[in-house]
Write a protein that holds these residues in place. Structure first.
Motif, PDB file in Angstrom:
ATOM      1  N   LEU A 174       0.842  -1.200   0.000  1.00 20.02           N
ATOM      2  CA  LEU A 174       0.000   0.000   0.000  1.00 20.02           C
ATOM      3  C   LEU A 174       0.875   1.246   0.000  1.00 20.02           C
ATOM      4  CD1 LEU A 174      -2.698  -1.036   2.655  1.00 20.02           C
ATOM      5  CD2 LEU A 174      -2.945  -1.001   0.146  1.00 20.02           C
ATOM      6  N   ILE A 175       0.409   2.281  -0.729  1.00 30.05           N
ATOM      7  CA  ILE A 175       1.159   3.547  -0.740  1.00 30.05           C
ATOM      8  C   ILE A 175       0.234   4.712  -0.401  1.00 30.05           C
ATOM      9  CG2 ILE A 175       1.006   3.651  -3.288  1.00 30.05           C
ATOM     10  CD1 ILE A 175       3.704   5.320  -3.100  1.00 30.05           C
ATOM     11  N   HIS A 176       0.714   5.523   0.532  1.00 32.12           N
ATOM     12  CA  HIS A 176       0.012   6.735   0.961  1.00 32.12           C
ATOM     13  C   HIS A 176       0.864   7.933   0.586  1.00 32.12           C
ATOM     14  CE1 HIS A 176      -0.132   9.945   4.174  1.00 32.12           C
ATOM     15  NE2 HIS A 176      -1.376   9.953   3.753  1.00 32.12           N
ATOM     16  N   THR A 177       0.223   9.021   0.141  1.00 32.95           N
ATOM     17  CA  THR A 177       0.993  10.243  -0.079  1.00 32.95           C
ATOM     18  C   THR A 177       0.359  11.417   0.655  1.00 32.95           C
ATOM     19  OG1 THR A 177       2.165  11.596  -1.697  1.00 32.95           O
ATOM     20  CG2 THR A 177      -0.091  11.023  -2.275  1.00 32.95           C
ATOM     21  N   ASP A 178       1.232  12.228   1.248  1.00 35.00           N
ATOM     22  CA  ASP A 178       0.837  13.489   1.864  1.00 35.00           C
ATOM     23  C   ASP A 178       0.883  14.522   0.741  1.00 35.00           C
ATOM     24  OD1 ASP A 178       0.892  16.000   2.981  1.00 35.00           O
ATOM     25  OD2 ASP A 178       2.498  15.584   4.412  1.00 35.00           O
ATOM     26  N   ALA A 179      -0.318  14.889   0.257  1.00 36.88           N
ATOM     27  CA  ALA A 179      -0.400  15.850  -0.857  1.00 36.88           C
ATOM     28  C   ALA A 179      -0.898  17.205  -0.361  1.00 36.88           C
ATOM     29  CB  ALA A 179      -1.319  15.298  -1.941  1.00 36.88           C
ATOM     30  N   VAL A 180      -0.694  17.469   0.927  1.00 39.71           N
ATOM     31  CA  VAL A 180      -1.253  18.663   1.565  1.00 39.71           C
ATOM     32  C   VAL A 180      -0.859  19.952   0.830  1.00 39.71           C
ATOM     33  CG1 VAL A 180      -1.034  20.069   3.671  1.00 39.71           C
ATOM     34  CG2 VAL A 180      -1.626  17.657   3.852  1.00 39.71           C
ATOM     35  N   GLN A 181       0.350  20.006   0.284  1.00 44.52           N
ATOM     36  CA  GLN A 181       0.816  21.258  -0.335  1.00 44.52           C
ATOM     37  C   GLN A 181       0.407  21.418  -1.798  1.00 44.52           C
ATOM     38  OE1 GLN A 181       2.056  23.868   1.000  1.00 44.52           O
ATOM     39  NE2 GLN A 181       2.526  23.111   3.048  1.00 44.52           N
ATOM     40  N   VAL A 182      -0.276  20.441  -2.357  1.00 43.82           N
ATOM     41  CA  VAL A 182      -0.451  20.424  -3.811  1.00 43.82           C
ATOM     42  C   VAL A 182      -1.693  21.130  -4.369  1.00 43.82           C
ATOM     43  CG1 VAL A 182      -0.675  18.881  -5.810  1.00 43.82           C
ATOM     44  CG2 VAL A 182       0.956  18.333  -3.984  1.00 43.82           C
ATOM     45  N   PRO A 183      -2.868  21.030  -3.728  1.00 49.96           N
ATOM     46  CA  PRO A 183      -4.089  21.508  -4.394  1.00 49.96           C
ATOM     47  C   PRO A 183      -4.010  22.957  -4.853  1.00 49.96           C
ATOM     48  CG  PRO A 183      -4.660  20.336  -2.398  1.00 49.96           C
ATOM     49  CD  PRO A 183      -3.166  20.491  -2.397  1.00 49.96           C
ATOM     50  N   GLY A 184      -4.530  23.192  -6.033  1.00 48.23           N
ATOM     51  CA  GLY A 184      -4.530  24.538  -6.603  1.00 48.23           C
ATOM     52  C   GLY A 184      -3.213  24.882  -7.279  1.00 48.23           C
ATOM     53  N   LYS A 185      -2.145  24.176  -6.912  1.00 49.82           N
ATOM     54  CA  LYS A 185      -0.834  24.504  -7.479  1.00 49.82           C
ATOM     55  C   LYS A 185      -0.481  23.551  -8.624  1.00 49.82           C
ATOM     56  CE  LYS A 185       0.481  25.740  -2.786  1.00 49.82           C
ATOM     57  NZ  LYS A 185       1.093  25.159  -1.585  1.00 49.82           N
ATOM     58  N   LEU A 186      -0.965  22.310  -8.523  1.00 52.92           N
ATOM     59  CA  LEU A 186      -0.746  21.315  -9.572  1.00 52.92           C
ATOM     60  C   LEU A 186      -2.041  20.537  -9.737  1.00 52.92           C
ATOM     61  CD1 LEU A 186       2.600  19.665  -8.388  1.00 52.92           C
ATOM     62  CD2 LEU A 186       2.367  21.358 -10.200  1.00 52.92           C
ATOM     63  N   LYS A 187      -2.210  19.908 -10.898  1.00 54.06           N
ATOM     64  CA  LYS A 187      -3.396  19.073 -11.069  1.00 54.06           C
ATOM     65  C   LYS A 187      -3.232  17.811 -10.216  1.00 54.06           C
ATOM     66  CE  LYS A 187      -6.472  17.045 -14.451  1.00 54.06           C
ATOM     67  NZ  LYS A 187      -7.535  17.193 -13.442  1.00 54.06           N
ATOM     68  N   LEU A 188      -4.326  17.435  -9.590  1.00 54.09           N
ATOM     69  CA  LEU A 188      -4.264  16.328  -8.637  1.00 54.09           C
ATOM     70  C   LEU A 188      -5.248  15.254  -9.087  1.00 54.09           C
ATOM     71  CD1 LEU A 188      -4.284  17.474  -4.922  1.00 54.09           C
ATOM     72  CD2 LEU A 188      -4.175  15.120  -5.664  1.00 54.09           C
ATOM     73  N   ASP A 189      -4.754  14.071  -9.400  1.00 56.88           N
ATOM     74  CA  ASP A 189      -5.643  13.004  -9.864  1.00 56.88           C
ATOM     75  C   ASP A 189      -5.152  11.690  -9.245  1.00 56.88           C
ATOM     76  OD1 ASP A 189      -6.846  10.914 -11.206  1.00 56.88           O
ATOM     77  OD2 ASP A 189      -6.769  11.890 -13.169  1.00 56.88           O
ATOM     78  N   VAL A 190      -5.960  11.147  -8.344  1.00 55.33           N
ATOM     79  CA  VAL A 190      -5.506   9.963  -7.612  1.00 55.33           C
ATOM     80  C   VAL A 190      -5.249   8.771  -8.541  1.00 55.33           C
ATOM     81  CG1 VAL A 190      -6.394  10.492  -5.313  1.00 55.33           C
ATOM     82  CG2 VAL A 190      -7.925   9.463  -7.005  1.00 55.33           C
ATOM     83  N   ASN A 191      -5.962   8.735  -9.671  1.00 47.62           N
ATOM     84  CA  ASN A 191      -5.741   7.599 -10.573  1.00 47.62           C
ATOM     85  C   ASN A 191      -4.448   7.762 -11.360  1.00 47.62           C
ATOM     86  OD1 ASN A 191      -8.009   6.109  -9.767  1.00 47.62           O
ATOM     87  ND2 ASN A 191      -9.281   7.602 -10.861  1.00 47.62           N
ATOM     88  N   ALA A 192      -4.127   8.989 -11.749  1.00 48.55           N
ATOM     89  CA  ALA A 192      -2.838   9.227 -12.409  1.00 48.55           C
ATOM     90  C   ALA A 192      -1.701   8.983 -11.417  1.00 48.55           C
ATOM     91  CB  ALA A 192      -2.788  10.647 -12.957  1.00 48.55           C
ATOM     92  N   LEU A 193      -1.925   9.320 -10.170  1.00 47.60           N
ATOM     93  CA  LEU A 193      -0.885   9.115  -9.142  1.00 47.60           C
ATOM     94  C   LEU A 193      -0.730   7.633  -8.810  1.00 47.60           C
ATOM     95  CD1 LEU A 193      -1.558  11.914  -6.501  1.00 47.60           C
ATOM     96  CD2 LEU A 193       0.449  11.693  -7.953  1.00 47.60           C
TER      97      LEU A 193
END
Ligand code: PLP
Length: 401
Positions: A174-193
């Motif tokens: 399993l992989i978890h990511t802390d994406a707290v700094q990302v929204p609005g600054k980069l496109k965020l797509d859990v399936n692409a990630l």
């Protein structure tokens, strides 16, 4: 203080609540203050706005609303992700993370290590990047979870989450990511990630403080951390903070609507600030790779300068920025992120992070640049030649004192 305008260069610490967000929240702080779990309409009417907020945050990250668990903050989200992965896979007691995570992950891992779990902290290179070979070597049959941030809050450096996730998927980890700094600054797509779990916090995207989320991909084993009532489908106990959830939903919609052109403009403004500092202030260096990086962040070492002293002078001019240092029991501990990147403690303590936002203007940048070179020169002049010499990061010439 010189006037009342605040020149805010600390958006990675927090952002303002957008007027649209406040407007969306107000009815739920005033007239609509019921409990969504109540059996009557005055309470039950609040279920729909919560679900709309869930749809909105899900849309921000390309998830289904059923995959969202609201939490009280990013920190709770990260704690939930890590403990859930461990508790649902009792035979696996190993965690892989990095040496540069936010304290939410770093200190949660440290607490888990004290409870007998094993943690591998991957080192980073001088530019803050990860060595994929070391990453792969760290994975074990008993690895329960890999938890690696997408964007570093101090340097803005991005880790290659899609590649890491593909490696984990191939091994059933399993992989978890802390994406707290990302929204609005980069496109965020859990399936692409390709991640199984992901953490966000509303106050980094012009939402209120004290609300976050954990994305849990459908089918991922899950166990609640906050145990109580059946709120959040039993995934997180506690009466819902309706106004904050509604505010998060509105903030997510705003972040989702940020055009790519605005992200590029933000990067250009950040670059102009960074280039000008490096050109106008002698003996400065950027910490971390230029790319891939968040479009709003720059971390700069000012040789021979105590960051805390510079921050105080900037504060006198209503300029807000930050150092990565943590003030613990009166002494300033150097940033664990910068020391993991190979900076000595003195160089780490000479670093300032400037983090911009869509609200930052060219005039704000000009104001900062109008004062910064002088303040740095004054601090260097005030420092004894010996102290100044000690403060020079590796690879930089001694500053003129
Ligand atoms: N992760 C990162 C990268 C952060 O920058 C922060 C906040 O500073 C957090 C996690 C924690 O979020 P919260 O403040 O909502 O607990």
């Amino acid at each position: 203080m010189t006037g009342s305008k605040t020149y805010y260069f600390d958006s990675n610490a927090t952002t303002s609540v957008a007027p649209e967000v406040l407007e969306a929240m107000l009815p739920y702080l005033t007239g609509k203050w019921g409990n969504p779990s109540s059996p009557y309409r005055f309470g039950k009417q609040l279920v729909e706005p919560i679900e709309q907020a869930r749809e909105s945050v899900a849309a921000l990250i390309g998830a289904n609303s059923g995959e969202i668990v609201f939490t009280s903050c990013g920190t709770e989200s990260i704690n939930t992700a890590l403990t859930s992965c461990l508790h649902t896979q009792p035979g696996k007691r190993h965690i892989v993370t990095t040496a540069v995570e936010h304290s939410a992950t770093k200190n949660c891992c440290a607490a888990l290590a004290e409870r007998g779990y094993e943690v591998t902290y991957l080192p980073v290179n001088r530019d803050g990047s990860l060595d994929l070979k070391l990453f792969t070597q760290a994975l074990r049959p008993d690895t329960a979870v890999v938890s690696i941030m997408w964007a570093n809050n101090e340097t803005g450096v991005l880790f290659p989450i899609p590649e890491l996730a593909a490696i984990c998927r191939a091994r059933g980890i399993l992989i978890h990511t802390d994406a707290v700094q990302v929204p609005g600054k980069l496109k965020l797509d859990v399936n692409a990630l390709g991640v199984d779990l992901l953490s966000l916090s509303a106050h980094k995207l012009h939402g209120p403080k004290g609300v976050g989320l954990l994305y849990v991909r459908q089918g991922t084993p899950y166990q609640a951390l906050v145990i109580g009532g059946q709120q959040e489908g039993g995934h997180r106990g506690g009466t819902e903070n309706v106004p904050y959830l509604v505010g998060f939903g509105r903030a997510a919609a705003l972040a989702n609507a940020v055009p790519v052109a605005a992200q590029r403009k933000l990067a250009a403004l950040r670059d102009s600030l960074e280039d000008e500092i490096l050109a106008r202030v002698p003996h400065t260096a950027r910490n971390g790779a230029k790319e891939p990086r968040l479009p709003n962040t720059t971390s700069i070492a000012f040789a021979g300068v105590e960051a805390e002293a510079l921050l105080m002078l900037l504060d006198q001019l209503n300029i807000c920025a930050s150092s990565g240092s943590a003030c613990t029991t009166g002494s300033v501990a150097p940033s664990h992120v910068l020391t993991a990147m190979g900076l000595g403690p003195v160089a780490a303590r000479s670093t300032i992070r400037f983090s911009l936002d869509y609200e930052t203007t060219a005039e704000d940048v000009a104001y900062l640049l109008g004062h910064l070179p002088r303040l740095v020169a004054e601090l260097r002049a005030a420092a004894s030649p010996r102290a100044a010499a000690r403060s020079v990061p590796a690879g930089l010439a001694a500053p003129a004192v």
